[in-house]
Design a protein around this motif. Structure first.
Motif, PDB file in Angstrom:
ATOM      1  N   TYR A   1      31.119  47.562  40.514  1.00  0.00           N
ATOM      2  CA  TYR A   1      31.829  46.285  40.587  1.00  0.00           C
ATOM      3  C   TYR A   1      32.261  45.986  42.022  1.00  0.00           C
ATOM      4  N   VAL A   2      32.847  46.959  42.680  1.00  0.00           N
ATOM      5  CA  VAL A   2      33.312  46.756  44.055  1.00  0.00           C
ATOM      6  C   VAL A   2      32.137  46.392  44.964  1.00  0.00           C
ATOM      7  N   MET A   3      31.016  47.093  44.801  1.00  0.00           N
ATOM      8  CA  MET A   3      29.843  46.789  45.626  1.00  0.00           C
ATOM      9  C   MET A   3      29.264  45.410  45.279  1.00  0.00           C
ATOM     10  N   ALA A   4      29.147  45.094  44.003  1.00  0.00           N
ATOM     11  CA  ALA A   4      28.556  43.824  43.580  1.00  0.00           C
ATOM     12  C   ALA A   4      29.461  42.646  43.899  1.00  0.00           C
ATOM     13  N   ARG A   5      30.760  42.893  43.936  1.00  0.00           N
ATOM     14  CA  ARG A   5      31.736  41.817  44.176  1.00  0.00           C
ATOM     15  C   ARG A   5      31.580  41.202  45.560  1.00  0.00           C
ATOM     16  N   ASP A   6      31.003  41.950  46.499  1.00  0.00           N
ATOM     17  CA  ASP A   6      30.750  41.399  47.832  1.00  0.00           C
ATOM     18  C   ASP A   6      29.713  40.272  47.790  1.00  0.00           C
TER      19      ASP A   6
ATOM     20  N   PRO B   1      33.431  37.425  40.200  1.00  0.00           N
ATOM     21  CA  PRO B   1      33.930  38.523  39.358  1.00  0.00           C
ATOM     22  C   PRO B   1      33.166  38.683  38.041  1.00  0.00           C
ATOM     23  N   VAL B   2      32.802  37.571  37.408  1.00  0.00           N
ATOM     24  CA  VAL B   2      32.133  37.646  36.115  1.00  0.00           C
ATOM     25  C   VAL B   2      30.721  38.226  36.249  1.00  0.00           C
ATOM     26  N   VAL B   3      29.987  37.832  37.277  1.00  0.00           N
ATOM     27  CA  VAL B   3      28.632  38.350  37.493  1.00  0.00           C
ATOM     28  C   VAL B   3      28.694  39.816  37.933  1.00  0.00           C
ATOM     29  N   ALA B   4      29.603  40.135  38.836  1.00  0.00           N
ATOM     30  CA  ALA B   4      29.758  41.533  39.264  1.00  0.00           C
ATOM     31  C   ALA B   4      30.119  42.418  38.071  1.00  0.00           C
ATOM     32  N   ASN B   5      30.967  41.909  37.184  1.00  0.00           N
ATOM     33  CA  ASN B   5      31.345  42.634  35.974  1.00  0.00           C
ATOM     34  C   ASN B   5      30.127  42.864  35.080  1.00  0.00           C
ATOM     35  N   LEU B   6      29.280  41.859  34.919  1.00  0.00           N
ATOM     36  CA  LEU B   6      28.076  41.989  34.098  1.00  0.00           C
ATOM     37  C   LEU B   6      27.146  43.075  34.644  1.00  0.00           C
ATOM     38  N   VAL B   7      26.918  43.069  35.934  1.00  0.00           N
ATOM     39  CA  VAL B   7      26.043  44.067  36.561  1.00  0.00           C
ATOM     40  C   VAL B   7      26.622  45.472  36.381  1.00  0.00           C
TER      41      VAL B   7
END
Length: 129
Positions: free
Chosen positions: A25-30, A34-40
């Motif tokens: 999540y922390v890596m994807a959040r960049d 938030p919703v897409v990072a959470n999905l990944v």
């Protein structure tokens, strides 16, 4: 396996899955919201979590494919819960810090985990009578 051993195994796997979720999540959040990072993050962690619980917690000989299909239903509910928590945070706090986002995500994950355990034990990996 006794209920106590299942809870301990599920908890250890859950801590590992939770850590994996937060790191991704922390890596994807960049890159994403938030919703897409959470999905990944949840997708990757759920695949690991389901297989680890199938083998180690519930020790069921059921076919892997069926377990993952049933787990997909639980994934959808868990994703809805955690995404609603993140969206709700965005409504309450227009520009939340990453730390606050992670706190809300972790709290929603812990709440969803109790339901996930009960449904994995009683539905996905239920022993044939």
């Amino acid at each position: 396996m006794t209920l106590t051993r299942q809870v301990v195994s599920f908890s250890v796997i859950g801590v590992c899955s939770g850590a994996l979720t937060l790191v991704i999540y922390v890596m994807a959040r960049d890159w994403w919201s938030p919703v897409v990072a959470n999905l990944v993050a949840l997708t990757a962690a759920t695949l690991f979590n389901t297989e680890a619980n199938r083998r180690l917690t519930f020790g069921t000989p059921r076919r892997r494919g069926l377990a993952h299909v049933q787990s997909a239903v639980l994934f959808a509910a868990h994703y809805a819960l955690t995404s609603c928590a993140l969206l709700g945070l965005g409504v309450l706090v227009p520009a939340p810090s990453r730390t606050l986002e992670l706190t809300v995500l972790l709290t929603a994950t812990l709440v969803g985990t109790v339901g996930r355990f009960l449904l994995l034990r009683g539905w996905v990996f239920k022993k044939a009578a």
